[in-house]
Design a protein around this motif. Structure first.
Motif, PDB file in Angstrom:
ATOM      1  N   GLU A 159     -19.119  30.616  39.274  1.00 21.06           N
ATOM      2  CA  GLU A 159     -18.138  31.663  39.859  1.00 21.06           C
ATOM      3  C   GLU A 159     -17.077  32.463  39.085  1.00 21.06           C
ATOM      4  O   GLU A 159     -17.700  33.500  38.820  1.00 21.06           O
ATOM      5  CB  GLU A 159     -18.239  30.769  40.900  1.00 21.06           C
ATOM      6  CG  GLU A 159     -17.657  31.682  42.182  1.00 21.06           C
ATOM      7  CD  GLU A 159     -16.278  32.145  42.384  1.00 21.06           C
ATOM      8  OE1 GLU A 159     -15.487  33.211  42.473  1.00 21.06           O
ATOM      9  OE2 GLU A 159     -15.369  30.816  41.091  1.00 21.06           O
ATOM     10  N   GLU A 160     -16.709  32.007  38.174  1.00 19.56           N
ATOM     11  CA  GLU A 160     -14.894  32.924  38.526  1.00 19.56           C
ATOM     12  C   GLU A 160     -16.262  33.683  36.729  1.00 19.56           C
ATOM     13  O   GLU A 160     -16.049  34.821  37.116  1.00 19.56           O
ATOM     14  CB  GLU A 160     -14.857  31.785  37.551  1.00 19.56           C
ATOM     15  CG  GLU A 160     -13.681  30.806  38.167  1.00 19.56           C
ATOM     16  CD  GLU A 160     -12.839  30.192  37.343  1.00 19.56           C
ATOM     17  OE1 GLU A 160     -13.059  29.519  36.899  1.00 19.56           O
ATOM     18  OE2 GLU A 160     -11.825  30.278  38.279  1.00 19.56           O
ATOM     19  N   LEU A 161     -17.049  33.215  36.259  1.00 15.75           N
ATOM     20  CA  LEU A 161     -18.027  34.481  35.176  1.00 15.75           C
ATOM     21  C   LEU A 161     -18.473  35.888  35.973  1.00 15.75           C
ATOM     22  O   LEU A 161     -18.588  36.549  35.301  1.00 15.75           O
ATOM     23  CB  LEU A 161     -18.714  33.572  34.402  1.00 15.75           C
ATOM     24  CG  LEU A 161     -18.512  32.910  32.992  1.00 15.75           C
ATOM     25  CD1 LEU A 161     -18.673  32.026  32.851  1.00 15.75           C
ATOM     26  CD2 LEU A 161     -17.438  33.908  32.729  1.00 15.75           C
ATOM     27  N   ASP A 162     -19.329  35.248  36.687  1.00 18.60           N
ATOM     28  CA  ASP A 162     -20.151  35.929  37.763  1.00 18.60           C
ATOM     29  C   ASP A 162     -19.273  37.138  38.410  1.00 18.60           C
ATOM     30  O   ASP A 162     -19.883  37.654  39.141  1.00 18.60           O
ATOM     31  CB  ASP A 162     -20.889  35.411  38.720  1.00 18.60           C
ATOM     32  CG  ASP A 162     -22.022  34.495  39.032  1.00 18.60           C
ATOM     33  OD1 ASP A 162     -22.494  34.859  37.502  1.00 18.60           O
ATOM     34  OD2 ASP A 162     -22.428  33.709  39.170  1.00 18.60           O
ATOM     35  N   ARG A 163     -18.098  36.192  38.713  1.00 18.78           N
ATOM     36  CA  ARG A 163     -16.223  37.995  38.681  1.00 18.78           C
ATOM     37  C   ARG A 163     -17.018  38.921  38.010  1.00 18.78           C
ATOM     38  O   ARG A 163     -16.399  40.200  38.611  1.00 18.78           O
ATOM     39  CB  ARG A 163     -15.679  37.495  39.691  1.00 18.78           C
ATOM     40  CG  ARG A 163     -15.548  36.682  40.335  1.00 18.78           C
ATOM     41  CD  ARG A 163     -13.549  35.229  40.702  1.00 18.78           C
ATOM     42  NE  ARG A 163     -13.593  34.388  41.197  1.00 18.78           N
ATOM     43  CZ  ARG A 163     -12.331  33.841  41.247  1.00 18.78           C
ATOM     44  NH1 ARG A 163     -11.694  33.829  40.930  1.00 18.78           N
ATOM     45  NH2 ARG A 163     -12.636  32.760  41.779  1.00 18.78           N
ATOM     46  N   LEU A 164     -16.874  38.723  36.619  1.00 14.15           N
ATOM     47  CA  LEU A 164     -16.230  40.033  35.731  1.00 14.15           C
ATOM     48  C   LEU A 164     -18.059  40.446  35.464  1.00 14.15           C
ATOM     49  O   LEU A 164     -18.987  39.525  34.831  1.00 14.15           O
ATOM     50  CB  LEU A 164     -16.648  38.852  34.307  1.00 14.15           C
ATOM     51  CG  LEU A 164     -15.332  37.856  34.524  1.00 14.15           C
ATOM     52  CD1 LEU A 164     -14.738  37.349  33.042  1.00 14.15           C
ATOM     53  CD2 LEU A 164     -13.932  38.632  35.321  1.00 14.15           C
ATOM     54  N   SER A 165     -17.502  41.849  35.309  1.00 19.97           N
ATOM     55  CA  SER A 165     -19.097  42.932  34.545  1.00 19.97           C
ATOM     56  C   SER A 165     -19.066  42.394  32.581  1.00 19.97           C
ATOM     57  O   SER A 165     -18.175  41.274  32.038  1.00 19.97           O
ATOM     58  CB  SER A 165     -18.703  44.060  35.076  1.00 19.97           C
ATOM     59  OG  SER A 165     -17.267  44.445  33.847  1.00 19.97           O
ATOM     60  N   ALA A 166     -20.529  42.645  32.758  1.00 18.76           N
ATOM     61  CA  ALA A 166     -20.720  42.167  31.135  1.00 18.76           C
ATOM     62  C   ALA A 166     -19.408  42.657  29.903  1.00 18.76           C
ATOM     63  O   ALA A 166     -18.755  42.065  28.912  1.00 18.76           O
ATOM     64  CB  ALA A 166     -22.240  43.249  30.802  1.00 18.76           C
ATOM     65  N   ARG A 167     -18.979  43.658  30.561  1.00 18.82           N
ATOM     66  CA  ARG A 167     -18.152  44.742  29.643  1.00 18.82           C
ATOM     67  C   ARG A 167     -16.829  44.009  29.543  1.00 18.82           C
ATOM     68  O   ARG A 167     -16.452  43.041  28.478  1.00 18.82           O
ATOM     69  CB  ARG A 167     -17.877  46.219  30.012  1.00 18.82           C
ATOM     70  CG  ARG A 167     -16.628  46.492  28.892  1.00 18.82           C
ATOM     71  CD  ARG A 167     -16.705  46.808  27.517  1.00 18.82           C
ATOM     72  NE  ARG A 167     -17.423  48.501  27.006  1.00 18.82           N
ATOM     73  CZ  ARG A 167     -18.644  48.216  25.662  1.00 18.82           C
ATOM     74  NH1 ARG A 167     -17.562  47.409  24.918  1.00 18.82           N
ATOM     75  NH2 ARG A 167     -19.456  49.424  26.200  1.00 18.82           N
ATOM     76  N   GLU A 168     -16.198  43.526  30.938  1.00 13.09           N
ATOM     77  CA  GLU A 168     -15.083  42.210  30.963  1.00 13.09           C
ATOM     78  C   GLU A 168     -15.294  41.079  30.375  1.00 13.09           C
ATOM     79  O   GLU A 168     -14.152  40.920  29.664  1.00 13.09           O
ATOM     80  CB  GLU A 168     -14.833  42.293  32.696  1.00 13.09           C
ATOM     81  CG  GLU A 168     -14.218  43.565  33.280  1.00 13.09           C
ATOM     82  CD  GLU A 168     -14.080  43.776  34.866  1.00 13.09           C
ATOM     83  OE1 GLU A 168     -14.159  44.408  35.126  1.00 13.09           O
ATOM     84  OE2 GLU A 168     -15.155  42.549  35.059  1.00 13.09           O
TER      85      GLU A 168
END
Length: 224
Positions: A159-168
């Motif tokens: 869930e936490e990783l899903d908040r981030l874009s690929a670049r982030e």
């Protein structure tokens, strides 16, 4: 996360805390962000309110009078048959590992401290309502230590990783590896200002306050 407001209907919430002044303050702060459909002050009234009101999310203090002394964890246990429909989010002044682990083990989907901002709490309610797990930054480590890399912890990480874009994610990994902003800009062919913007967004989305915390967050998840 602006989806807690606007055209979408507000999440139905029950507030459980043994201090009336806190319940009143929280209700006022969250007005327009959630629909508070009930309140409770101890284990018995909490379990009854949850069954009667069937909220989407219960904001639950972990230290409550009544019952057999189990506090917030006991409320969750008494309502375990409702966990597919009702999600529990612990909110407490306590950041002790035993409090965090006990209420999560009972079935709560998250745990935040009362220092959380109104906007972040509204975001946490929305995340928990949609099935995600949410923790204040330093508390996630307790859950990882207690539950290893299975079950709920996998949900937390995803869930936490899903908040981030690929670049982030790229920027986050380089920060965690000790790269300077200038080195990241060179590596990714972007400006230093863009790096700063990405880092700010990553820290905000993960509810972290420094690159040191970010490094520890990434190391715990073995994604450096």
């Amino acid at each position: 996360m602006s989806s807690t407001t606007g055209a979408q209907s507000l999440r139905r919430v029950v507030i459980v805390d043994d201090h009336g002044i806190f319940r009143a303050g929280l209700k006022a702060e969250m007005q327009g962000r959630v629909d508070v459909v009930g309140e409770a002050h101890d284990v018995e009234t909490a379990a009854a309110a949850v069954r009667e009101r069937m909220p989407e999310v219960v904001l639950l203090d972990v230290h409550l009078p009544g019952g057999t002394g189990g506090g917030g964890a006991e409320v969750v246990t008494r309502c375990r048959d409702l966990l597919e429909e009702v999600r529990f989010l612990a909110i407490s002044v306590s950041d002790q590992a035993e409090d965090v682990v006990s209420v999560i083990r009972a079935g709560a989907r998250g745990y935040v401290t009362k220092t959380i901002s109104t906007a972040d709490l509204a975001d946490a309610v929305e995340s928990v309502a949609t099935g995600d797990a949410v923790f204040s930054p330093r508390l996630a480590g307790f859950v990882l230590d207690a539950f290893g890399t299975s079950g709920l912890v996998e949900d937390v990480r995803d869930e936490e990783l899903d908040r981030l874009s690929a670049r982030e994610v790229e920027v986050m990994r380089l920060i965690a590896r000790g790269y300077t902003y200038r080195e990241i800009a060179s590596e990714l062919f972007i400006s230093i200002k863009t790096v700063e913007t990405h880092v700010s967004k990553v820290l905000r989305k993960l509810q972290l306050s420094s690159r040191h915390e970010l490094t520890r967050w990434a190391e715990r998840r073995r994604i450096v």
